[in-house]
Scaffold this active site. Sequence first.
Site, PDB file in Angstrom:
ATOM      1  N   ASP A  91      -1.692   4.095  -4.899  1.00  0.00           N
ATOM      2  CA  ASP A  91      -2.529   3.292  -4.009  1.00  0.00           C
ATOM      3  C   ASP A  91      -1.969   1.890  -3.776  1.00  0.00           C
ATOM      4  OD1 ASP A  91      -4.937   3.018  -2.367  1.00  0.00           O
ATOM      5  OD2 ASP A  91      -5.528   1.536  -3.859  1.00  0.00           O
ATOM      6  N   ARG A 136      16.198  15.220  13.665  1.00  0.00           N
ATOM      7  CA  ARG A 136      16.418  16.583  13.192  1.00  0.00           C
ATOM      8  C   ARG A 136      17.760  16.740  12.498  1.00  0.00           C
ATOM      9  NH1 ARG A 136      14.717  20.876  17.709  1.00  0.00           N
ATOM     10  NH2 ARG A 136      14.905  22.196  15.851  1.00  0.00           N
ATOM     11  N   LYS A 144      -0.865  10.808   0.708  1.00  0.00           N
ATOM     12  CA  LYS A 144       0.123  10.206  -0.196  1.00  0.00           C
ATOM     13  C   LYS A 144      -0.157  10.572  -1.652  1.00  0.00           C
ATOM     14  CE  LYS A 144      -0.767   6.016   1.163  1.00  0.00           C
ATOM     15  NZ  LYS A 144      -1.794   6.345   2.177  1.00  0.00           N
ATOM     16  N   HIS A 162       0.858  -1.189   0.000  1.00  0.00           N
ATOM     17  CA  HIS A 162       0.000   0.000   0.000  1.00  0.00           C
ATOM     18  C   HIS A 162       0.893   1.238   0.000  1.00  0.00           C
ATOM     19  CE1 HIS A 162      -3.434   2.539   0.647  1.00  0.00           C
ATOM     20  NE2 HIS A 162      -2.923   3.028   1.761  1.00  0.00           N
TER      21      HIS A 162
END
Length: 315
Positions: A179, A245, A161, A140
Site C-alpha cells: 500500500d 509487444r 496490486k 503508493h
Amino acid sequence: MAEGILVKQLVDDLKLKVLSGQESLAKKTVTTSDLSRPDFEMTGYFAYYPQRRLQVFGLTETAFAKGLTSEELSVVLRRMCQKETPAFVVSSGLTPPKEMLIEAEHAGVPVLGSDLLTTRLSSVLTDYLHVQLAERRSMHGVLVDVYGLGVLITGDSGVGKSETALELVKRGHRLIADDRVDVYQKDESTIVGEAPKILKHLMEIRGIGIIDAMNLFGAGAVRQDTPISLIVHLENWQPDRNYDRLGSAEDTQQIFDVPVPKMTIPVKVGRNLAIIIEVAAMNFRARSMGYDATQVFEQNLNELIKENSSEDEQK
C-alpha cells in the site's frame, strides 16, 4: 534530509560502547552523516571546527594527544565540547585520554568506543548515518523482492496490486511493503524502498482485511528493505491503446535523482499477473546481463529478410 537521530539510537544500532555520558545519550542528536577527524583542532586551530559532526579519534589523534601536556589537552578538548557536538567516538579499542572523559562529562558530551579500526568505523558510521538521515518520500504501491530484484508494483486503487503481491508471496517471493512504500536515495544510482513501521509485514486484501504476511507465510516471506530495480505499472486494459509487444520501448520513472526502469502491464480478465511479473523480473535480469530477446528476434527477422531477398534475386 531528516532532522537527526539520537545518539542513543546510534549506540543501540551499531553496538557501540558507552565510555562516558550515559545520561546524555537521549539528549544529543546527530544531524549530519559527515564525520570529523580533529587533526587541526588538536593543534589549537578552530577557525573551521565542524562542531555538529561526530568527532572520531583514531590512533593518530590519540597519539598526538599523548604529546600534549594535560593542561594543553584539556584546553583543546574543552573547546571541542560545544553545545552542538553530538559525541566523541574512539576507535580501535583505544583508551581515551582522561582529559577527554573529564571535559566531555562536564559539557554533557558522550564518549563512545568501538573495537573497529578507524577506517572501518568511519565507513560504518557514514553509511549508517547516510541511510538514517536521508530524505524519504512515500509512494503508493507494493514492493516485492522477486528473484532478488526489488519490483515496485504501482497502479490505480483497486487494480489488483496487493492481490498480485499476495500471489507472488505464495510463490516464494518476499514482501517488503504493501500500500505505501517509503523510498530514499542511497547513492547516485540506487533507490531503496522499505515499509513504514506501522505497515511492516502487513497487507490489505479487499474482502479479507489486514493480514500479517510473516505470521501466515513465515519469516522467509518478508524482507526489511530492498533496492528498487524495476517499476511495474498495472493499468486496466484499454482496447484503443497500443501496448508494447516486442519489449523495445524503454521507459523510466524519476525517483529523486535516479531514473528507475518502468514497464506498463495491462490488466485483463484471465491474465496471471504474478507469473507475468516473475517473467518481467527474469527478463530484466537477463537484459542486465547482456541478453536481449528483442535483439535476437530482430536479428532473426533481418536474416529471414535477407534469405527471402536472395531467393527472389535467384528467381
